[in-house]
Write a protein that holds these residues in place. Structure first.
Motif, mmCIF file in Angstrom:
data_model
loop_
_atom_site.group_PDB
_atom_site.id
_atom_site.type_symbol
_atom_site.label_atom_id
_atom_site.label_comp_id
_atom_site.label_asym_id
_atom_site.label_seq_id
_atom_site.Cartn_x
_atom_site.Cartn_y
_atom_site.Cartn_z
ATOM 1 N N LEU A 3 0.831 -1.206 0.000
ATOM 2 C CA LEU A 3 0.000 0.000 0.000
ATOM 3 C C LEU A 3 0.865 1.255 0.000
ATOM 4 O O LEU A 3 0.574 2.224 -0.701
ATOM 5 C CB LEU A 3 -0.931 -0.003 1.216
ATOM 6 N N LEU A 4 1.942 1.243 0.800
ATOM 7 C CA LEU A 4 2.845 2.393 0.836
ATOM 8 C C LEU A 4 3.443 2.653 -0.540
ATOM 9 O O LEU A 4 3.447 3.803 -1.013
ATOM 10 C CB LEU A 4 3.957 2.154 1.859
ATOM 11 N N ASN A 5 3.934 1.614 -1.176
ATOM 12 C CA ASN A 5 4.566 1.799 -2.484
ATOM 13 C C ASN A 5 3.568 2.228 -3.544
ATOM 14 O O ASN A 5 3.901 2.997 -4.454
ATOM 15 C CB ASN A 5 5.301 0.524 -2.903
ATOM 16 N N ASP A 6 2.321 1.766 -3.446
ATOM 17 C CA ASP A 6 1.279 2.243 -4.367
ATOM 18 C C ASP A 6 1.105 3.762 -4.233
ATOM 19 O O ASP A 6 1.009 4.487 -5.232
ATOM 20 C CB ASP A 6 -0.054 1.553 -4.065
ATOM 21 N N LEU A 7 1.080 4.228 -2.991
ATOM 22 C CA LEU A 7 0.895 5.661 -2.738
ATOM 23 C C LEU A 7 2.113 6.465 -3.174
ATOM 24 O O LEU A 7 1.981 7.543 -3.760
ATOM 25 C CB LEU A 7 0.610 5.896 -1.256
ATOM 26 N N LEU A 8 3.309 5.951 -2.888
ATOM 27 C CA LEU A 8 4.531 6.655 -3.277
ATOM 28 C C LEU A 8 4.649 6.739 -4.797
ATOM 29 O O LEU A 8 5.016 7.786 -5.341
ATOM 30 C CB LEU A 8 5.759 5.947 -2.690
ATOM 31 N N LYS A 9 4.323 5.641 -5.466
ATOM 32 C CA LYS A 9 4.391 5.626 -6.933
ATOM 33 C C LYS A 9 3.412 6.639 -7.526
ATOM 34 O O LYS A 9 3.742 7.387 -8.454
ATOM 35 C CB LYS A 9 4.081 4.221 -7.448
ATOM 36 N N ALA A 10 2.199 6.669 -6.980
ATOM 37 C CA ALA A 10 1.187 7.608 -7.471
ATOM 38 C C ALA A 10 1.605 9.058 -7.239
ATOM 39 O O ALA A 10 1.206 9.959 -7.985
ATOM 40 C CB ALA A 10 -0.150 7.332 -6.789
ATOM 41 N N ASP A 11 2.432 9.277 -6.207
ATOM 42 C CA ASP A 11 2.893 10.620 -5.866
ATOM 43 C C ASP A 11 4.202 10.976 -6.563
ATOM 44 O O ASP A 11 4.774 12.047 -6.324
ATOM 45 C CB ASP A 11 3.060 10.710 -4.340
ATOM 46 N N GLY A 12 4.709 10.068 -7.396
ATOM 47 C CA GLY A 12 5.946 10.325 -8.116
ATOM 48 C C GLY A 12 7.188 10.194 -7.253
ATOM 49 O O GLY A 12 8.247 10.711 -7.601
ATOM 50 N N GLN A 13 7.089 9.480 -6.135
ATOM 51 C CA GLN A 13 8.223 9.286 -5.244
ATOM 52 C C GLN A 13 8.798 7.881 -5.409
ATOM 53 O O GLN A 13 8.091 6.956 -5.809
ATOM 54 C CB GLN A 13 7.800 9.513 -3.794
ATOM 55 N N PRO A 14 10.070 7.691 -5.063
ATOM 56 C CA PRO A 14 10.674 6.363 -5.194
ATOM 57 C C PRO A 14 10.066 5.360 -4.228
ATOM 58 O O PRO A 14 9.726 5.707 -3.089
ATOM 59 C CB PRO A 14 12.162 6.606 -4.887
ATOM 60 N N GLU A 15 9.898 4.141 -4.701
ATOM 61 C CA GLU A 15 9.381 3.078 -3.847
ATOM 62 C C GLU A 15 10.478 2.606 -2.874
ATOM 63 O O GLU A 15 11.663 2.877 -3.081
ATOM 64 C CB GLU A 15 8.877 1.919 -4.704
ATOM 65 N N VAL A 16 10.070 1.918 -1.815
ATOM 66 C CA VAL A 16 11.007 1.438 -0.799
ATOM 67 C C VAL A 16 11.001 -0.085 -0.815
ATOM 68 O O VAL A 16 10.095 -0.728 -1.341
ATOM 69 C CB VAL A 16 10.639 1.972 0.595
ATOM 70 N N THR A 17 12.023 -0.684 -0.196
ATOM 71 C CA THR A 17 12.199 -2.124 -0.270
ATOM 72 C C THR A 17 12.119 -2.781 1.096
ATOM 73 O O THR A 17 12.374 -2.143 2.119
ATOM 74 C CB THR A 17 13.553 -2.476 -0.917
ATOM 75 N N ASP A 18 11.782 -4.075 1.087
ATOM 76 C CA ASP A 18 11.759 -4.862 2.321
ATOM 77 C C ASP A 18 12.907 -5.866 2.338
ATOM 78 O O ASP A 18 12.908 -6.798 3.156
ATOM 79 C CB ASP A 18 10.427 -5.596 2.458
ATOM 80 N N LYS A 19 13.893 -5.652 1.487
ATOM 81 C CA LYS A 19 15.001 -6.606 1.389
ATOM 82 C C LYS A 19 15.964 -6.466 2.564
ATOM 83 O O LYS A 19 16.173 -5.387 3.099
ATOM 84 C CB LYS A 19 15.759 -6.409 0.079
ATOM 85 N N ALA A 20 16.576 -7.602 2.927
ATOM 86 C CA ALA A 20 17.499 -7.611 4.059
ATOM 87 C C ALA A 20 18.821 -6.951 3.733
ATOM 88 O O ALA A 20 19.570 -6.573 4.640
ATOM 89 C CB ALA A 20 17.744 -9.059 4.504
ATOM 90 N N SER A 21 19.125 -6.780 2.450
ATOM 91 C CA SER A 21 20.397 -6.133 2.083
ATOM 92 C C SER A 21 20.251 -5.443 0.729
ATOM 93 O O SER A 21 19.262 -5.638 0.039
ATOM 94 C CB SER A 21 21.526 -7.177 2.033
#
Length: 353
Positions: free
Chosen positions: A335-353
């Protein structure tokens, strides 16, 4: 019995069976009504602490209420992570701002069924401050150092750093360095009175000890992390609530994004807004110089800095404060990444590294 009556009874029986099946499906705990399903209210936890500034601003300036619309915001404050986690586990709250180690403990205790991390909030703003004459890890041998609480984020950070420097500790205050878990107000007073030699604490107490008690910085924690970034606070949501009311969680995240934006764009006004909310909750606003120093030392971000969470868990395991735990699945950033993408902001990751 006529054939018409038999046929009517058969149809009624089929209809009853179908409605029972639908009711069973609808009562399945945690099943979403729809991707936009919304609750009539949401119970949100946060702390009256500057490291929870996005929550302070979001509540105080009505940004959450505005984004939630007809959903009522019921905000509750906590003074410690374990209490907030217990409230989430019991269903007393639906979501909360919280530090990484309590979230890890909640995930472990519930065997991965209780919560999801849905956004980052705050990075940085913690470290080890000490009295004059202590210039290295070796100088801490035989000294007394405070942390906010046994097993909390700063307590784990201190114990891991001491272990890396060849110094032993235990949970009862023994070892090469005596660690004394005590609330922040007590630690500030104890340092001023000379009964402890230092403390690993978060803001604003980190800056308070430096500015008011002339403590010196031995370790600024951000220097220990890649890119000088580590999670201090993030936003978690009950898995049950997230599955049942994803529309409400999305609107909560809209309020969170609006709050972080306000902080980034408004500087002094954001500091005043956060401090005003602290004053309304505790009757004890921060002094201006401490407020400014604390904000300078913190970064407010949507990024949960997942890699640091996985490392913190390993640190907790390494010092005997956490059984080995599989954190795969602890994040749901959709949901966060959907909102960030719609706002033209970079998406974030859940990766350990």
């Amino acid at each position: 019995m006529s054939s018409r009556t038999i046929r009517a009874l058969a149809l009624a029986s089929a209809a009853l069976a179908a409605s029972t099946a639908l009711a069973a499906c609808g009562s399945d705990a945690g099943e979403a009504k729809s991707p936009t399903a919304e609750a009539s209210s949401i119970k949100l936890g946060y702390f009256p602490n500057i490291t929870h500034a996005p929550a302070l601003v979001g509540v105080g300036k009505g940004l959450f209420a505005q984004s939630l619309g007809s959903t009522k915001l019921e905000a509750t404050t906590f003074n410690a992570g374990p209490a907030a986690i217990e409230a989430l586990l019991s269903g007393a709250i639906d979501a909360t701002y919280i530090g990484p180690n309590p979230a890890i403990n909640g995930w472990s205790k519930s065997k991965g069924s209780a919560l999801k991390i849905v956004a980052g909030s705050t990075s940085g703003g913690a470290g080890l401050v000490v009295k004059e004459g202590i210039n290295s890890a070796a100088d801490l041998k035989g000294k007394k150092i405070a942390t906010p609480q046994l097993g909390n984020t700063q307590d784990v950070a201190l114990r891991a750093w001491l272990k890396q420097n060849g110094l032993t500790t235990d949970t009862s205050g023994g070892g090469d360095v005596s660690i004394l878990p005590q609330d922040n107000a007590t630690a500030v007073q104890a340092f001023a009175q000379g009964t402890i030699d230092g403390a690993w604490v978060p803001e604003p107490n980190y800056s308070k000890l430096i500015l008011e008690s002339k403590a010196k910085v031995l370790v600024d924690e951000k220097t220990l992390w890649p890119n000088q970034e580590f999670v201090t606070t993030h936003l978690i949501v009950s898995q049950k609530f997230l599955k049942e009311y994803p529309g409400t969680v999305k609107k909560l995240l809209q309020g969170h994004i609006a709050s972080v934006k306000f902080i980034k764009d408004n500087g002094a006004d954001a500091q005043k807004a956060a401090n005003a909310q602290i004053e309304s909750l505790t009757s004890k606003p921060l002094k201006d110089e401490i407020l400014t120093a604390a904000f300078t030392n913190l970064e407010f971000t949507y990024d949960p800095i997942a890699s640091s969470l996985f490392t913190s868990a390993k640190h907790a395991e390494g010092v005997g404060l956490l059984d080995p735990v599989d954190l795969n699945g602890i994040y749901d950033l959709t949901l966060l990444n959907d909102l960030l993408k719609a706002d033209g902001q970079p998406e974030v990751t859940d990766k350990a590294s």
